[in-house]
Scaffold this motif. Structure first.
Motif, short mmCIF file in Angstrom:
data_model
loop_
_atom_site.label_atom_id
_atom_site.label_comp_id
_atom_site.label_asym_id
_atom_site.label_seq_id
_atom_site.Cartn_x
_atom_site.Cartn_y
_atom_site.Cartn_z
N PRO A 137 0.82 -1.22 0.00
CA PRO A 137 0.00 0.00 0.00
C PRO A 137 0.85 1.26 0.00
O PRO A 137 0.40 2.30 -0.48
N GLU A 138 2.07 1.19 0.51
CA GLU A 138 2.96 2.35 0.47
C GLU A 138 3.29 2.72 -0.97
O GLU A 138 3.28 3.90 -1.34
N GLN A 139 3.58 1.72 -1.80
CA GLN A 139 3.80 1.98 -3.22
C GLN A 139 2.55 2.58 -3.85
O GLN A 139 2.63 3.51 -4.67
N ALA A 140 1.40 2.04 -3.49
CA ALA A 140 0.14 2.52 -4.06
C ALA A 140 -0.10 3.98 -3.70
O ALA A 140 -0.53 4.79 -4.55
N ARG A 141 0.19 4.36 -2.46
CA ARG A 141 0.00 5.75 -2.05
C ARG A 141 0.96 6.67 -2.80
O ARG A 141 0.60 7.81 -3.16
N ALA A 142 2.19 6.19 -3.05
CA ALA A 142 3.14 7.00 -3.80
C ALA A 142 2.67 7.22 -5.23
O ALA A 142 2.80 8.33 -5.78
N VAL A 143 2.11 6.18 -5.85
CA VAL A 143 1.57 6.33 -7.20
C VAL A 143 0.41 7.32 -7.20
O VAL A 143 0.33 8.20 -8.07
N ALA A 144 -0.49 7.18 -6.24
CA ALA A 144 -1.64 8.09 -6.17
C ALA A 144 -1.17 9.54 -6.06
O ALA A 144 -1.72 10.44 -6.71
N ALA A 145 -0.15 9.77 -5.25
CA ALA A 145 0.37 11.14 -5.10
C ALA A 145 0.97 11.65 -6.41
O ALA A 145 0.83 12.83 -6.75
N SER A 146 1.62 10.75 -7.16
CA SER A 146 2.26 11.16 -8.41
C SER A 146 1.27 11.50 -9.51
O SER A 146 1.63 12.16 -10.48
N THR A 147 0.04 11.05 -9.36
CA THR A 147 -0.96 11.26 -10.41
C THR A 147 -1.92 12.40 -10.11
O THR A 147 -2.78 12.71 -10.94
N GLN A 148 -1.77 13.05 -8.95
CA GLN A 148 -2.70 14.11 -8.57
C GLN A 148 -1.96 15.42 -8.32
O GLN A 148 -0.85 15.43 -7.80
N TYR A 149 -2.59 16.51 -8.71
CA TYR A 149 -2.01 17.83 -8.46
C TYR A 149 -2.08 18.17 -6.98
O TYR A 149 -2.94 17.66 -6.24
N PRO A 150 -1.18 19.05 -6.51
CA PRO A 150 -1.29 19.54 -5.13
C PRO A 150 -2.64 20.23 -4.91
O PRO A 150 -3.20 20.77 -5.86
N PRO A 151 -3.16 20.19 -3.68
CA PRO A 151 -2.52 19.68 -2.46
C PRO A 151 -2.69 18.18 -2.25
O PRO A 151 -2.08 17.63 -1.34
N ALA A 152 -3.50 17.51 -3.10
CA ALA A 152 -3.73 16.08 -2.90
C ALA A 152 -2.50 15.25 -3.22
O ALA A 152 -2.30 14.18 -2.65
N GLY A 153 -1.68 15.73 -4.16
CA GLY A 153 -0.52 14.95 -4.58
C GLY A 153 0.64 15.83 -4.97
O GLY A 153 0.77 16.97 -4.50
#
Length: 261
Positions: free
Chosen positions: A103-119
């Motif tokens: 899930p840590e990898q998954a959260r990193a991917v999610a952050a990489s695909t979303q603009y700030p402040p979400a990612g």
């Protein structure tokens, strides 16, 4: 006049009254991409992991697919955030990220695909095809609604963590890869071994528990049908290079005397 982007795979799956069926383009060829796009398949996946593809060739294949009622996806070579940013800026709306086991990898991917402040996705929509060079109204505010993100489960650890991976916010579903999964389980090359099949089916259950969808790669027709019966939401059932390889071999077998081989 503002432009309208195509629905995402997430939206396609939500609207479908059956599982969606797709194929791979692994040749790197826009011509093969267009042939696959006109086949009647629901999905066409362009591969950057095991195929000779870079950003320019992916863009050419996206152009080839754009005139057809088919949903394009791109499988990246890794979860590298720079590559994710670049592919999103190409205008890819549906991403498949390989080799996700935690899930840590998954959260990193999610952050990489979303603009700030979400990612942490870099902001270049005015310069990029993603927002059609500022021709898609409110793309910056609505970017997450224009993309869908799927994570490939292909290790024994990933299977164990499948529900937690699928549950990560910003991730739309998971996709089982039996080839690498079989290797991870000590069953190299045995994609249809009962233990591998059971592990794949467990990811379908895990995704449902997380409120997400699950897909699988299955070139064996019997395996594909079995996975459809088990609740897969989408299945990739063949690839351009495999179809040409087997078809050309059959031509040789049909027309060249056996003694000539």
């Amino acid at each position: 006049m503002p432009l309208q982007l195509k629905p995402t795979l997430r939206e396609d799956l939500a609207a479908a009254d059956r599982a969606l069926i797709g194929g791979w383009v692994c040749s790197g060829s826009p011509v093969m991409a267009e042939i696959m796009a006109g086949s009647g398949l629901d999905l066409v996946l362009i591969d950057m992991e095991h195929a000779p593809n870079g950003l320019e060739s992916v863009l050419a294949q996206l152009h080839a697919l754009s005139g057809y009622p088919v949903t394009p996806l791109v499988r990246l070579s890794s979860d590298d955030p720079v590559t994710i940013k670049q592919v999103l800026d190409l205008g890819v709306q549906n991403l498949l990220i390989p080799m996700i086991s935690t899930p840590e990898q998954a959260r990193a991917v999610a952050a990489s695909t979303q603009y700030p402040p979400a990612g942490r996705r870099g902001i270049g929509n005015a310069l990029a095809r993603s927002g059609r060079w500022n021709r898609v109204r409110d793309y910056l505010d609505d970017a997450a609604s224009h993309i869908s993100i799927y994570l490939q489960i292909e290790t024994a650890e990933g299977v164990e963590n499948a529900e937690a991976i699928a549950a990560v916010e910003g991730i739309d579903g998971i996709f089982a890869g039996p080839s690498d999964l079989s290797a991870s389980m000590g069953l190299l090359g045995q994609q249809t071994h009962p233990q591998v099949v059971d592990a794949v089916k467990s990811t379908f259950t895990a995704a449902r528990r997380a409120g997400k969808t699950a897909g699988v790669n299955a070139f064996d027709p019997a395996a594909a049908r079995d996975y459809l019966d088990a609740g897969a939401s989408w299945v990739l059932v063949g690839a351009d290079v495999s179809l040409v390889a087997r078809g050309s071999e059959q031509l040789a077998a049909d027309f060249i005397p056996r003694t000539a081989h």
